[in-house]
Scaffold this active site. Structure first.
Site, short mmCIF file in Angstrom:
data_model
loop_
_atom_site.label_atom_id
_atom_site.label_comp_id
_atom_site.label_asym_id
_atom_site.label_seq_id
_atom_site.Cartn_x
_atom_site.Cartn_y
_atom_site.Cartn_z
N HIS C 59 -66.15 63.51 -48.76
CA HIS C 59 -65.32 62.58 -49.52
C HIS C 59 -64.10 62.13 -48.73
O HIS C 59 -63.75 60.96 -48.72
CB HIS C 59 -64.90 63.28 -50.82
N HIS C 105 -66.16 57.28 -58.98
CA HIS C 105 -65.79 58.52 -59.67
C HIS C 105 -67.03 59.04 -60.37
O HIS C 105 -67.03 59.29 -61.57
CB HIS C 105 -64.62 58.28 -60.64
#
Ligand SMILES: Nc1ncnc2c1ncn2[C@@H]1O[C@H](COP(=O)(O)OP(=O)(O)O)[C@@H](O)[C@H]1O
Lengths: 222, 82, 587, 82
Positions: C59, C105
């Site tokens: 990430h 998300h």
């Protein structure tokens, strides 16, 4: 004519309505911070839409208790016009200037769309430029716009012509009792409404039905 | 002193959330569930010398802010153990 | 440096011995751990390991994708800031700039749809307003499982409420997006949020921290134990067990974000800020590492100063917490009082938590001891970069169209109109406030949304697009098509397309066929961007979108932005009058 | 059988509403109020033969619908008087 817009933390239509007020009055409105206890003399006080205090606890409840609202109530008693739009309507019911309460929309969803409104009373200073019974298009955007009051209050509102705006019967977006979209107090000087006239005050934004509320106000008060 | 305030809708006041929950429960296959009402629970810790003083303060909070007495009832419970 | 560590009195998290299990729990591979030891010149302690693990997570580090992202066209006369900052910035004339980015998300939204989606919207808005822009439009690209899957309804309702709950409250219109349903997303929904803001070209704020001795300031909400390990979670494949683990969910507070936005704008009107960065995934850690690394300085943090919501938080927790609505800033020395006054007036926390040094290291103190001391370069730029093996996607079999003639066209049309792919999205977008701010010329329901540049005759056109089915069948063509569709949607309003952001959602890159999809989609995207002069200015990669070995269809969502100089020239998509000609363009 | 379900946020989960109420109470002049947390109260009437059966059913409702167990705890109280 001087207008004031009260800005609560979390208000978010304050700028939008200020633009309409300026266009109608030719003067910048005072932007009054909720924490102030001083409210400059104004002919009209606007409580704008938004999510004051995040809409936490109950919409409008915390804003209704902020210091500036004492001033707003005083000024209203002395005859200033007060317009509460959306969250501003919720604040007006919470602080007792208007009866009833705005509950969660019947469908339990936030709703943002145009609605067809009927002008039920064109004798208030806010609605003078509309025809009695005229149908206009003004958008709503809220999660708690479901007007509720006991029958006695509702009958009183109807009987005294204080239901100023109602949704067309087949276009009630939130389940409000008697399709109520906006009501006034007994003097007619305090109006609370869920729809956003400031969002339909310019042809580029889809129409100008809301604009007459602001220009009408100027005509009525000057 | 810890306290819990229960805020419930008055009898006769429409409760869209309660109604929706009732419907959803039905759809989920729970039968025989009725009169679902949703309220609020507020827990807080208050500095007060006596339970009476605490209760008095909290009553005032309810009247001023926590409840909308037009449509809501409130009920204060003090947790005296703390 | 290690000798400076205070002797150990009580059990401290840093006293824990680092075992291979602990390394694995942090999502680090054994060879990655060896590299960490080499960079440190010693065994890292738990806090340091935690910091490395989040910085080296997929990430934060883009370790599988960086090699390929570098190939995308990122420049052009319209580009003021390309990828690498909180958001991309393009020039829209007259000293105005559009600032935008899209971000995923996905995993948090699967676990807790309302809060996951809400905090996704909050995060992307912070990315935009840290750059000095005022957010003026939100978009979202959503992908859910089969409509009949038992979880889908709940996930859709939660995500839509969450997006609305945050965006509506903060008062930024949600003007469009896209929604698809496909069983490949049953266990792995996609929630991609895009935000577009407006700034003045001479008032853009960046993350690079400079000025030795300058104060490092924390503003916003207090820190709790929210989402610790969120960043590593977003980089690990899901299995049924991780749903049970239930990491502490981050809860969004749009009301506080609104105050934070207004307070930041107020401070940004002065010249007190040297650098600013939002605390997103891996919160305090990634913001301080990135700011210091970009500025080529060092940083020392005193965690005792960090405003905390919970008691007894360890330094490890504070560094890794993903509590929302927080920002880190570097101020010009001496400007703290004026900044503090602004934030306090807005009811927000403000604390000087450290300062810049010339060491190139990050040093962290907590409760009287030094709990971390690590070189910055390997944390940021020095993160591993993988050239993962990939296999090209085999050509999809031709669809057998021989029976098409037997189909009654009217019936086919009815079936199509009723299918979840095409059915109206009104029930979704009416739950979003699409009109607040009074500049939405065209909201959801058209090709691209049109948002006026406040106070001017200009408008931005915004569209999000991708067709995952195409990307699955032929990734190169699918990648091209996504860019071209955004380009067309923007053009169709009368606007000139200027630049894109993207959110690249794929499965597990350690599988060569998934990596192949990634590489080929990017190749197509890059080619289309090049051909159309439609550069990439920001973006986000979300890999490991797999559940129990089932990967999602490749979903490289494109968010395009264009400009229309005179909004009188904008066109809608309705057949507005009878007796008009209808033309079909293109071939 | 009547029952009340109390739904509260788990420890450590941020409660923006509670935080805002606490601040607002402070501004209204109530001092010494801390740790305000807001929860939900659900009242319902359920057809069940025994309290145990009722409790079992309601537990299932909580797990499936009433509570968001990722961030919330629930507590069931039966009102046996009815
Ligand atoms: N998640 C969403 N949020 C807001 N608007 C949406 C969303 N999904 C779809 N829309 C809007 O609904 C309209 C139709 O969507 P879609 O069918 O995906 O468009 P198209 O296929 O024409 O690109 C578009 O205007 C789009 O902006």
């Amino acid at each position: 004519m001087q207008a004031s817009v009260i800005v609560f933390p979390g208000s978010n239509c304050d700028r939008d309505v200020a633009i309409c007020l300026e266009a109608a009055t030719g003067k910048k409105p005072n932007m009054v911070w909720h924490g102030d206890s001083d409210l400059p003399d104004s002919d009209v006080i606007v409580l704008p839409g938004g999510f004051s205090y995040g809409d936490y606890l109950r919409c409008g409840s915390m804003a209704a208790n902020s210091p500036i609202m004492k001033e707003v109530v005083l000024k209203a008693q002395k005859g200033a016009a007060v317009l509460g739009i959306c969250n501003g309507f919720q604040v007006l019911t919470e602080c007792g200037l208007l009866p009833g309460v705005l509950m969660r929309n019947a469908a339990l969803n936030f709703v943002c769309r145009n609605t067809r409104l009927i002008v039920d009373n064109n004798t208030t200073p806010f609605t003078g430029l509309y025809q009695q019974g005229e149908e206009v298009i003004i958008p709503v955007a809220h999660n708690e716009g479901n007007y509720f009051a006991d029958d006695e209050t509702l009958n009183e509102l109807s009987g005294e012509g204080r239901i100023v705006l109602s949704y067309a019967p087949d276009d009630n977006p939130n389940g409000a009792c008697r399709n109520i979209a906006g009501i006034c107090d007994s003097s007619g000087l305090v109006l609370g409404m869920m729809p956003h006239p400031e969002r339909r005050a310019e042809a580029a934004l889809g129409g100008e039905d809301g604009k007459r509320m602001f220009t009408g106000l100027v005509e009525a008060l000057s | 002193m810890k306290a819990t305030v229960k805020i419930t809708l008055k009898h006769g006041v429409l409760d869209p959330q309660g109604k929706a929950i009732e419907k959803s429960l039905g759809q989920l296959g729970f039968s025989g569930v009725n009169e679902v009402r949703q309220g609020k629970l507020i827990e807080l810790d208050i500095d007060a010398d006596t339970p009476e003083a605490a209760e008095k303060q909290i009553t005032e909070m309810c009247e001023k802010l926590l409840a909308n007495t037009v449509i809501e009832n409130y009920d204060i419970q003090l947790n005296l153990a703390d | 440096m290690n000798d400076d560590m205070t002797p150990l009195e009580t059990a401290h998290i840093n006293d824990t011995e680092i075992t291979p299990e602990i390394v694995a729990e942090h999502g680090l591979k054994p060879n990655e751990y060896e590299k960490i030891v080499a960079h440190m010149g010693r065994t890292p302690n738990m806090t340091e390991l935690g910091v490395f693990s989040v910085m080296w997570s997929e990430h934060c580090s883009y370790k599988s994708s960086r090699k390929w992202l570098k190939k995308l066209p990122v420049s052009g006369p319209q580009v003021i800031q390309g990828p690498g900052e909180n958001a991309g910035v393009i020039d829209i004339g007259d000293g105005d700039a559009a600032v935008f980015k899209m971000e995923s998300h996905n995993h948090p939204s699967f676990i807790e749809p309302y809060q996951g989606a809400a905090t996704g919207v909050g995060g992307i808005m912070r990315d935009v307003f840290t750059m000095g822009a005022r957010p003026v439009a939100n978009m979202n690209a959503l992908r859910f499982g089969d409509p009949s899957h038992p979880k889908t309804r709940h996930l859709v309702a939660g995500v839509v409420h969450g997006i609305g709950g945050y965006g509506n409250c903060i008062g930024v219109p949600t003007v469009g997006g896209e929604v698809n349903f496909d069983s490949c997303y049953n266990g792995n929904i996609l929630v991609n949020a895009m935000c577009v803001g407006l700034a003045r070209t001479d008032k853009i704020f960046y993350a690079a921290a400079t000025g030795i001795g300058a104060p490092v300031v924390y503003v916003g909400s207090k820190t709790g134990r929210d989402g610790i390990h969120g960043a590593t979670m977003a980089s690990a494949e899901f299995d049924d067990a991780s749903e049970e683990k239930r990491p502490t969910v981050q809860v969004g507070d749009p009301f506080t974000e609104k105050l934070l936005l207004e307070a930041c704008q107020e401070l940004m009107a002065s010249d007190a800020i040297i650098a600013i960065q939002d605390m997103g995934a891996a919160g305090l850690t990634s913001s301080s590492v990135e700011m210091a690394d970009k500025g080529g300085v060092g940083i020392v943090l005193d965690l005792d100063k960090v405003p905390c919501r919970e008691t007894h938080m360890t330094g490890y927790e504070m560094l890794l917490s993903e509590s929302q609505e927080r920002m880190l800033m570097v101020l010009k020395p001496g400007r703290e009082p004026e900044a503090e006054a602004i934030f306090l007036r807005w009811g927000l926390d403000f604390a000087v938590v450290g300062s810049l040094t010339d060491t190139g290291r990050m040093v962290v103190h907590h409760e009287g001891r030094m709990i971390a001391d690590m070189p910055l370069e390997p944390l940021a730029d020095g993160a591993p970069e993988y050239d993962r093996p990939f296999t090209p996607t085999p050509l999809a079999p031709q669809i057998d169209a021989s029976h098409a003639d037997d189909t009654n066209i009217t019936d086919a049309l009815k079936t199509l109109m009723g299918c979840s792919e095409i059915a109206s999205r009104r029930w979704i977008y009416e739950q979003y406030d699409s009109m607040v701010m009074g500049d939405t010329l065209a909201g959801p329901g058209g090709d691209a949304a049109l948002v006026r540049v406040h106070g001017t005759q200009k408008a931005l056109a915004i569209s999000t697009d991708v067709t995952p089915r195409y990307c699955l069948a032929q990734p190169v063509e699918g990648g091209k098509q996504a860019v071209a569709e955004a380009y067309r949607n923007i053009s169709a309003t009368g606007a000139t397309p200027l630049a894109i952001t993207n959110c690249l959602n794929f499965g597990n890159p350690e599988r060569p066929e998934i990596m192949g999809q990634f590489v080929e989609c990017l190749e197509g995207m890059g080619a289309a961007c090049e051909a159309l002069d439609f550069p990439v200015v920001s973006g986000n990669v979300s890999l490991y979108n797999e559940t129990n070995g089932q990967g999602i269809n490749p979903t490289p969502a494109i968010g395009g932005v264009g400009l229309i100089e005179d909004l009188e020239k904008a066109v809608g998509n309705a057949f507005s009058q009878a007796d008009r000609y209808i033309f079909v363009l293109g071939k």
